[in-house]
Design a protein around this motif. Structure first.
Motif: not given
Length: 259
Positions: A76-93
């Motif tokens: 996840x950390x490396x993906x974010x560093x590459x600019x990959x962001x995910x909005x899952x169904x749960x949204x994590x808000x």
């Protein structure tokens, strides 16, 4: 026009969960500013695929490339560093937090006061305004998320991705359980992402929610890619026929197994 170099390229991806063969030899790629609809029934393997792209899961076999450079041990950390962001169904808000705090969740700007690190609320609210305005969201960064509509909540989650310089935004069933107005709002968010050059993967089981927006479609069934087609070469009816054929084949297999 597509850049010749894909932003993300996945080759021969396989994933098992015990005896369950969740993904079988899946190839996938996406380019800057492209919108790709990944379509399939529940349990088809769509969410497993995007969890691998976003670093939540690791493939058991296969390779992943970012701008033609092979990525080892994606997390996840490396993906974010590459600019990959995910909005899952749960949204994590977090409902009791305001919009600005949710946009910066776990990545809040801080100010050092002696040995203390305190959240810099002025900076956080000021910077949160930018992605909200880009998405056309008429929300105050100080408004609590619990008072947002379903479409607005999706917008806040997407604004979080934009704030941290996303190159690819993955949306997992973003229109599920939304009102018609909410669906239209999410569609507008996707147009704005595309216009800023951000690639979008839209996961859905309903082709109608993505057909007019996507450049390309990928249909996944029982862990396999059964169709990949450009929008210009397809109709909603073409894709629906593939989905119906896949569903009928699955039902026939179940019936034979029960005999």
């Amino acid at each position: 026009m597509k850049n010749n170099v894909p932003l993300i390229k996945m080759v021969n991806i396989h994933k098992w969960f015990g005896k369950i063969y969740a993904l079988k030899n899946v190839d996938f790629e996406i380019y800057d500013g492209e919108v790709v609809g990944i379509i399939g029934e529940n349990g088809a393997g769509k969410s497993t695929l995007i969890k691998i792209i976003s670093g939540v899961l690791k493939q058991d076999k296969g390779e992943i490339y970012f701008r033609n450079k092979k990525i080892e041990n994606l997390n996840v950390k490396k993906a974010r560093e590459l600019g990959i962001e995910t909005v899952f169904q749960e949204q994590a808000l977090i409902d009791c937090f305001d919009v600005g705090r949710n946009i910066f969740l776990t990545r809040e700007p801080v100010v050092n006061i002696g040995f203390l690190k305190l959240i810099n609320y002025n900076r956080m609210y000021s910077e949160a305004e930018k992605p909200l305005r880009l998405l056309g969201l008429n929300l105050s960064p100080k408004q609590e998320v619990q008072y947002c509509s379903g479409g607005e909540r999706q917008g806040v989650a997407i604004a979080r991705a934009m704030q941290f310089k996303a190159k690819l935004v993955i949306l997992d069933e973003p229109t599920r359980n939304l009102s018609i107005q909410g669906v239209l709002q999410v569609r507008e968010f996707i147009k704005r992402l595309k216009n800023t050059g951000i690639a979008v993967i839209f996961i859905t089981h309903d082709i109608h929610h993505i057909f007019s927006l996507a450049d390309r479609f990928v249909v996944i069934a029982r862990g396999e890619k059964v169709l990949e087609i450009e929008k210009k070469d397809s109709t909603i009816e073409d894709i629906e026929k593939v989905l119906v054929d896949v569903s009928s084949s699955k039902m026939n297999e179940i019936s034979k197994a029960e005999e």
